[in-house]
Motif scaffolding. Structure first.
Motif, mmCIF file in Angstrom:
data_model
loop_
_atom_site.group_PDB
_atom_site.id
_atom_site.type_symbol
_atom_site.label_atom_id
_atom_site.label_comp_id
_atom_site.label_asym_id
_atom_site.label_seq_id
_atom_site.Cartn_x
_atom_site.Cartn_y
_atom_site.Cartn_z
ATOM 1 N N LYS A 188 5.551 28.086 -16.541
ATOM 2 C CA LYS A 188 4.182 28.588 -16.429
ATOM 3 C C LYS A 188 4.087 29.942 -17.128
ATOM 4 O O LYS A 188 5.104 30.614 -17.347
ATOM 5 C CB LYS A 188 3.798 28.757 -14.949
ATOM 6 N N GLY A 206 5.646 22.768 -21.396
ATOM 7 C CA GLY A 206 4.936 22.712 -20.119
ATOM 8 C C GLY A 206 3.569 22.080 -20.282
ATOM 9 O O GLY A 206 3.153 21.726 -21.393
ATOM 10 N N SER A 208 0.808 23.686 -19.047
ATOM 11 C CA SER A 208 -0.213 24.751 -18.979
ATOM 12 C C SER A 208 0.246 26.017 -19.683
ATOM 13 O O SER A 208 -0.092 27.121 -19.256
ATOM 14 C CB SER A 208 -0.574 25.041 -17.531
ATOM 15 N N ILE A 209 1.068 25.883 -20.718
ATOM 16 C CA ILE A 209 1.442 27.058 -21.516
ATOM 17 C C ILE A 209 1.056 26.812 -22.961
ATOM 18 O O ILE A 209 1.359 25.739 -23.503
ATOM 19 C CB ILE A 209 2.948 27.365 -21.405
#
Length: 210
Positions: A188, A206, A208-209
């Motif tokens: 994250k 990831g 959400s990166i």
């Protein structure tokens, strides 16, 4: 320094949003709840066509659970995966994300060679089948390097990359630039700097990166 990130996406909208946020590469799949499976050819075509950044495509025809047995493939299944790899070449993907194990949990070199041969000249990432392999991690890494894979996606054999950071750091050191070791799982924005410092990895994966 900009950190190289790969964002896992399951739709065109997610891919375009990740690109707008500044991610470096897309990993495209569907059925993320079971660890991801191969996206349909029309989605590959749409995402590759719409994105200006590289798109790597997960090739995983079946998914039951995230275990050693789930990455053991018979000849027929490998054949279907080779066909799916053909979609990636046809539509201009940058690479494929693959992995296969023997029933004893070691890297399935024969299946991997078939898929890699079908993929070239695309780049090849060995995915988190590594994390459920029973083969010694150092030996498995050398096998993956020997296959010619450009990248290994791993959580360091733990539930998250942060928990597996010590092994990831050792793998990065062992690889010595022969292959990119890319931490994934639970990466994250808030823990990415610490994970970078702990592992010295150069790419991160990831959902959400950034």
């Amino acid at each position: 320094m900009k950190i190289f990130t790969e964002t896992c996406c399951t739709t065109l909208e997610e891919a375009l949003a990740a690109q707008a946020r500044g991610t470096s590469r897309i990993e495209l799949c569907v059925n993320l709840a079971v660890g991801g499976t191969t996206p349909p050819p029309e989605l590959i075509q749409d995402v590759v066509g719409a994105c200006s950044i590289p798109v790597n495509v997960l090739i995983r025809t079946t998914a039951r659970e995230f275990s050693t047995a789930d990455f053991v493939y018979d000849d027929e299944t490998v054949g279907r995966m080779v066909e799916e790899i053909g979609w990636c070449r046809k539509y201009g993907a940058a690479g494929v994300v693959i992995g296969a194990l023997n029933p004893d949990g070691s890297i399935d070199m024969e299946a991997m060679r078939r898929m890699i041969a079908a993929a070239r000249p695309l780049s090849v990432t060995f995915h988190r089948a590594f994390d459920v392999s029973t083969q010694d991690a150092s030996e498995a890494l050398e096998a993956i390097i020997g296959l010619g894979c450009e990248r290994l996606l791993t959580s360091g054999k733990e539930a998250t990359a942060w928990e597996g950071r010590d092994l990831i750091a050792r793998l990065v050191d062992q690889a010595g630039g022969r292959l990119i070791v890319m931490p994934g799982s639970g990466v994250k924005p808030h823990n990415l700097p610490a994970l970078l410092a702990a592992t010295h990895a150069t790419e991160f994966h990831g959902t959400s990166i950034p």
